[in-house]
Design a protein around this motif. Structure first.
Motif, PDB file in Angstrom:
ATOM      1  N   ASP A   3       0.818  -1.204   0.000  1.00 41.48           N
ATOM      2  CA  ASP A   3       0.000   0.000   0.000  1.00 41.48           C
ATOM      3  C   ASP A   3       0.855   1.258   0.000  1.00 41.48           C
ATOM      4  OD1 ASP A   3       0.774  -0.733   2.547  1.00 41.48           O
ATOM      5  OD2 ASP A   3      -0.998   0.054   3.537  1.00 41.48           O
ATOM      6  N   TYR A   4       2.162   1.124   0.161  1.00 40.60           N
ATOM      7  CA  TYR A   4       3.086   2.259   0.102  1.00 40.60           C
ATOM      8  C   TYR A   4       3.718   2.337  -1.286  1.00 40.60           C
ATOM      9  CZ  TYR A   4       2.726   2.102   5.161  1.00 40.60           C
ATOM     10  OH  TYR A   4       2.238   2.095   6.447  1.00 40.60           O
ATOM     11  N   ALA A   5       3.696   3.537  -1.867  1.00 40.09           N
ATOM     12  CA  ALA A   5       4.245   3.726  -3.212  1.00 40.09           C
ATOM     13  C   ALA A   5       5.733   3.403  -3.255  1.00 40.09           C
ATOM     14  CB  ALA A   5       3.993   5.150  -3.694  1.00 40.09           C
ATOM     15  N   TRP A   6       6.476   3.746  -2.223  1.00 35.63           N
ATOM     16  CA  TRP A   6       7.915   3.507  -2.244  1.00 35.63           C
ATOM     17  C   TRP A   6       8.227   2.012  -2.264  1.00 35.63           C
ATOM     18  CZ3 TRP A   6      10.592   0.883   1.483  1.00 35.63           C
ATOM     19  CH2 TRP A   6       9.968   0.708   2.735  1.00 35.63           C
ATOM     20  N   VAL A   7       7.387   1.200  -1.608  1.00 37.31           N
ATOM     21  CA  VAL A   7       7.594  -0.258  -1.633  1.00 37.31           C
ATOM     22  C   VAL A   7       7.367  -0.781  -3.045  1.00 37.31           C
ATOM     23  CG1 VAL A   7       6.718  -2.479  -0.807  1.00 37.31           C
ATOM     24  CG2 VAL A   7       7.020  -0.574   0.793  1.00 37.31           C
ATOM     25  N   ARG A   8       6.283  -0.324  -3.684  1.00 35.68           N
ATOM     26  CA  ARG A   8       6.005  -0.759  -5.062  1.00 35.68           C
ATOM     27  C   ARG A   8       7.131  -0.330  -5.993  1.00 35.68           C
ATOM     28  NH1 ARG A   8       1.043   1.414  -3.398  1.00 35.68           N
ATOM     29  NH2 ARG A   8       1.326   3.226  -4.747  1.00 35.68           N
ATOM     30  N   PHE A   9       7.628   0.887  -5.811  1.00 33.53           N
ATOM     31  CA  PHE A   9       8.721   1.403  -6.637  1.00 33.53           C
ATOM     32  C   PHE A   9       9.982   0.556  -6.469  1.00 33.53           C
ATOM     33  CE2 PHE A   9      12.445   4.066  -7.252  1.00 33.53           C
ATOM     34  CZ  PHE A   9      12.219   4.588  -8.512  1.00 33.53           C
ATOM     35  N   VAL A  10      10.353   0.273  -5.233  1.00 33.25           N
ATOM     36  CA  VAL A  10      11.564  -0.514  -4.967  1.00 33.25           C
ATOM     37  C   VAL A  10      11.421  -1.932  -5.512  1.00 33.25           C
ATOM     38  CG1 VAL A  10      12.963  -1.554  -3.123  1.00 33.25           C
ATOM     39  CG2 VAL A  10      12.326   0.862  -2.997  1.00 33.25           C
ATOM     40  N   VAL A  11      10.283  -2.564  -5.257  1.00 33.55           N
ATOM     41  CA  VAL A  11      10.083  -3.941  -5.725  1.00 33.55           C
ATOM     42  C   VAL A  11      10.114  -3.994  -7.253  1.00 33.55           C
ATOM     43  CG1 VAL A  11       8.443  -5.869  -5.826  1.00 33.55           C
ATOM     44  CG2 VAL A  11       8.870  -4.707  -3.664  1.00 33.55           C
ATOM     45  N   ALA A  12       9.416  -3.068  -7.918  1.00 37.13           N
ATOM     46  CA  ALA A  12       9.419  -3.048  -9.385  1.00 37.13           C
ATOM     47  C   ALA A  12      10.823  -2.804  -9.927  1.00 37.13           C
ATOM     48  CB  ALA A  12       8.455  -1.984  -9.902  1.00 37.13           C
ATOM     49  N   SER A  13      11.568  -1.895  -9.318  1.00 37.48           N
ATOM     50  CA  SER A  13      12.928  -1.603  -9.773  1.00 37.48           C
ATOM     51  C   SER A  13      13.845  -2.807  -9.589  1.00 37.48           C
ATOM     52  CB  SER A  13      13.489  -0.395  -9.027  1.00 37.48           C
ATOM     53  OG  SER A  13      12.732   0.750  -9.318  1.00 37.48           O
ATOM     54  N   LEU A  14      13.724  -3.490  -8.448  1.00 39.01           N
ATOM     55  CA  LEU A  14      14.530  -4.695  -8.226  1.00 39.01           C
ATOM     56  C   LEU A  14      14.195  -5.782  -9.242  1.00 39.01           C
ATOM     57  CD1 LEU A  14      14.543  -4.865  -4.325  1.00 39.01           C
ATOM     58  CD2 LEU A  14      16.484  -4.335  -5.827  1.00 39.01           C
ATOM     59  N   PHE A  54       5.693   5.954 -18.028  1.00 37.94           N
ATOM     60  CA  PHE A  54       4.307   5.824 -17.590  1.00 37.94           C
ATOM     61  C   PHE A  54       4.189   4.803 -16.475  1.00 37.94           C
ATOM     62  CE2 PHE A  54       0.346   3.523 -17.520  1.00 37.94           C
ATOM     63  CZ  PHE A  54      -0.543   4.560 -17.237  1.00 37.94           C
ATOM     64  N   PHE A  55       4.886   3.690 -16.626  1.00 37.82           N
ATOM     65  CA  PHE A  55       4.824   2.646 -15.607  1.00 37.82           C
ATOM     66  C   PHE A  55       5.232   3.189 -14.246  1.00 37.82           C
ATOM     67  CE2 PHE A  55       7.022  -0.617 -13.150  1.00 37.82           C
ATOM     68  CZ  PHE A  55       5.997  -1.524 -12.983  1.00 37.82           C
ATOM     69  N   TYR A  56       6.363   3.887 -14.192  1.00 43.55           N
ATOM     70  CA  TYR A  56       6.818   4.413 -12.910  1.00 43.55           C
ATOM     71  C   TYR A  56       5.908   5.517 -12.386  1.00 43.55           C
ATOM     72  CZ  TYR A  56      10.939   1.596 -12.334  1.00 43.55           C
ATOM     73  OH  TYR A  56      11.785   0.538 -12.117  1.00 43.55           O
ATOM     74  N   GLU A  57       5.300   6.267 -13.272  1.00 37.99           N
ATOM     75  CA  GLU A  57       4.330   7.264 -12.838  1.00 37.99           C
ATOM     76  C   GLU A  57       3.101   6.570 -12.253  1.00 37.99           C
ATOM     77  OE1 GLU A  57       0.938   9.838 -12.991  1.00 37.99           O
ATOM     78  OE2 GLU A  57       1.220   8.242 -14.446  1.00 37.99           O
ATOM     79  N   ALA A  58       2.733   5.444 -12.816  1.00 39.46           N
ATOM     80  CA  ALA A  58       1.572   4.686 -12.348  1.00 39.46           C
ATOM     81  C   ALA A  58       1.818   4.034 -10.990  1.00 39.46           C
ATOM     82  CB  ALA A  58       1.185   3.618 -13.366  1.00 39.46           C
ATOM     83  N   VAL A  59       3.076   3.837 -10.643  1.00 39.33           N
ATOM     84  CA  VAL A  59       3.388   3.253  -9.333  1.00 39.33           C
ATOM     85  C   VAL A  59       2.757   4.101  -8.226  1.00 39.33           C
ATOM     86  CG1 VAL A  59       5.241   2.800  -7.680  1.00 39.33           C
ATOM     87  CG2 VAL A  59       5.506   2.096 -10.055  1.00 39.33           C
ATOM     88  N   ALA A  60       2.890   5.406  -8.327  1.00 36.08           N
ATOM     89  CA  ALA A  60       2.345   6.291  -7.291  1.00 36.08           C
ATOM     90  C   ALA A  60       0.887   6.655  -7.559  1.00 36.08           C
ATOM     91  CB  ALA A  60       3.184   7.556  -7.196  1.00 36.08           C
ATOM     92  N   VAL A 114       2.260  -6.500  -9.992  1.00 34.05           N
ATOM     93  CA  VAL A 114       3.136  -6.204  -8.864  1.00 34.05           C
ATOM     94  C   VAL A 114       2.801  -4.837  -8.258  1.00 34.05           C
ATOM     95  CG1 VAL A 114       5.522  -5.710  -8.178  1.00 34.05           C
ATOM     96  CG2 VAL A 114       5.032  -7.668  -9.658  1.00 34.05           C
ATOM     97  N   ILE A 115       2.599  -3.835  -9.102  1.00 32.05           N
ATOM     98  CA  ILE A 115       2.331  -2.487  -8.571  1.00 32.05           C
ATOM     99  C   ILE A 115       0.846  -2.238  -8.344  1.00 32.05           C
ATOM    100  CG2 ILE A 115       4.426  -1.550  -9.581  1.00 32.05           C
ATOM    101  CD1 ILE A 115       2.533  -0.043 -11.581  1.00 32.05           C
ATOM    102  N   GLY A 116      -0.010  -3.141  -8.777  1.00 28.49           N
ATOM    103  CA  GLY A 116      -1.443  -2.996  -8.561  1.00 28.49           C
ATOM    104  C   GLY A 116      -2.078  -1.922  -9.417  1.00 28.49           C
ATOM    105  N   SER A 117      -1.657  -1.825 -10.682  1.00 30.74           N
ATOM    106  CA  SER A 117      -2.178  -0.792 -11.578  1.00 30.74           C
ATOM    107  C   SER A 117      -2.721  -1.412 -12.862  1.00 30.74           C
ATOM    108  CB  SER A 117      -1.072   0.209 -11.927  1.00 30.74           C
ATOM    109  OG  SER A 117      -1.516   1.099 -12.921  1.00 30.74           O
ATOM    110  N   PRO A 118      -4.032  -1.620 -12.927  1.00 30.28           N
ATOM    111  CA  PRO A 118      -4.611  -2.206 -14.143  1.00 30.28           C
ATOM    112  C   PRO A 118      -4.385  -1.347 -15.396  1.00 30.28           C
ATOM    113  CG  PRO A 118      -6.177  -2.278 -12.341  1.00 30.28           C
ATOM    114  CD  PRO A 118      -5.020  -1.455 -11.876  1.00 30.28           C
ATOM    115  N   ARG A 119      -4.338  -0.019 -15.234  1.00 28.30           N
ATOM    116  CA  ARG A 119      -4.114   0.833 -16.413  1.00 28.30           C
ATOM    117  C   ARG A 119      -2.716   0.656 -17.007  1.00 28.30           C
ATOM    118  NH1 ARG A 119      -6.404   6.746 -15.724  1.00 28.30           N
ATOM    119  NH2 ARG A 119      -5.035   6.790 -13.929  1.00 28.30           N
ATOM    120  N   SER A 120      -1.797   0.149 -16.213  1.00 29.46           N
ATOM    121  CA  SER A 120      -0.449  -0.109 -16.730  1.00 29.46           C
ATOM    122  C   SER A 120      -0.443  -1.191 -17.801  1.00 29.46           C
ATOM    123  CB  SER A 120       0.495  -0.521 -15.604  1.00 29.46           C
ATOM    124  OG  SER A 120       0.716   0.548 -14.743  1.00 29.46           O
TER     125      SER A 120
END
Length: 148
Positions: A3-14, A54-60, A114-120
Motif C-alpha cells: 500500500d506504500y508507493a515507495w515499496v512498489r517502486f523498490v520492488v518493481a525496480s529490483l 508511464f509505468f513508474y508514474e503509475a506506481v504512485a 506487482v504495482i497494482g495498476s490495471p491501467r499499466s
C-alpha cells in the motif's frame, strides 16, 4: 506492505534489474542458439522509454495493494517465473519461435500486477507487446534472408 508507493517502486525496480541480469546471463550462455540480432527502429526506443516512464508514474498514481497484498505477491511470483523461464529457454524450446520474447512478455505482464495498476496493462504492457511483435517479425525476416 504494497500500500506504500515507495515499496512498489523498490520492488518493481529490483525486478527490472533482476530480469535484466537473467536476460544477460541467458544470452551469454545461449551460445550458438542465440536468436538473430536485429536493429530496433527508433520508434520502438521512444515507445519503450515512454511506456517505462508511464509505468513508474503509475506506481504512485494508480498503484495499490491488491487483495491485501496477496495479488501483488502473486505478481512478484509471476515475474520470478518469467526470469526462470528466460534462463531455462536460453537455448530455445520446442513449440516456441521466440521463447526469449515470450518470457519477456510474461515479465511485462506481471509488472502491473506487482504495482497494482490495471491501467499499466494498457500503456506499459501493450506498448511492450507491440515492440516485441515488431522484433519477432524482424527476426523472422532476417532468418529467411529478406529485409524487414
Amino acid at each position: 506492505m504494497f500500500d506504500y508507493a515507495w515499496v512498489r517502486f523498490v520492488v518493481a525496480s529490483l525486478l527490472f534489474g533482476a530480469y535484466g541480469l537473467a536476460d544477460f546471463i541467458a544470452r551469454g550462455l545461449a551460445g550458438a542458439a542465440r536468436p538473430v540480432r536485429v536493429k530496433r527502429p527508433r520508434w520502438s526506443h521512444f515507445i519503450g522509454f515512454a511506456s517505462v516512464l508511464f509505468f513508474y508514474e503509475a506506481v504512485a498514481r494508480d498503484g495499490r495493494e491488491l487483495m491485501g497484498g496477496a495479488g501483488n505477491q502473486a505478481g512478484v511470483v509471476l515475474a520470478v517465473a518469467a526470469m526462470v523461464l528466460r534462463f531455462a529457454w536460453r537455448k530455445g524450446t520446442e513449440g516456441f519461435q521466440h521463447p526469449d520474447l515470450a518470457a519477456r512478455m510474461l515479465f511485462y505482464a506481471a509488472l502491473p500486477i506487482v504495482i497494482g495498476s490495471p491501467r499499466s496493462f494498457i500503456l506499459f504492457t501493450l506498448a511492450q507487446v507491440v515492440i516485441a511483435i515488431d522484433e519477432a517479425r524482424q527476426r523472422d525476416a532476417a532468418a529467411i534472408g529478406t529485409a524487414a
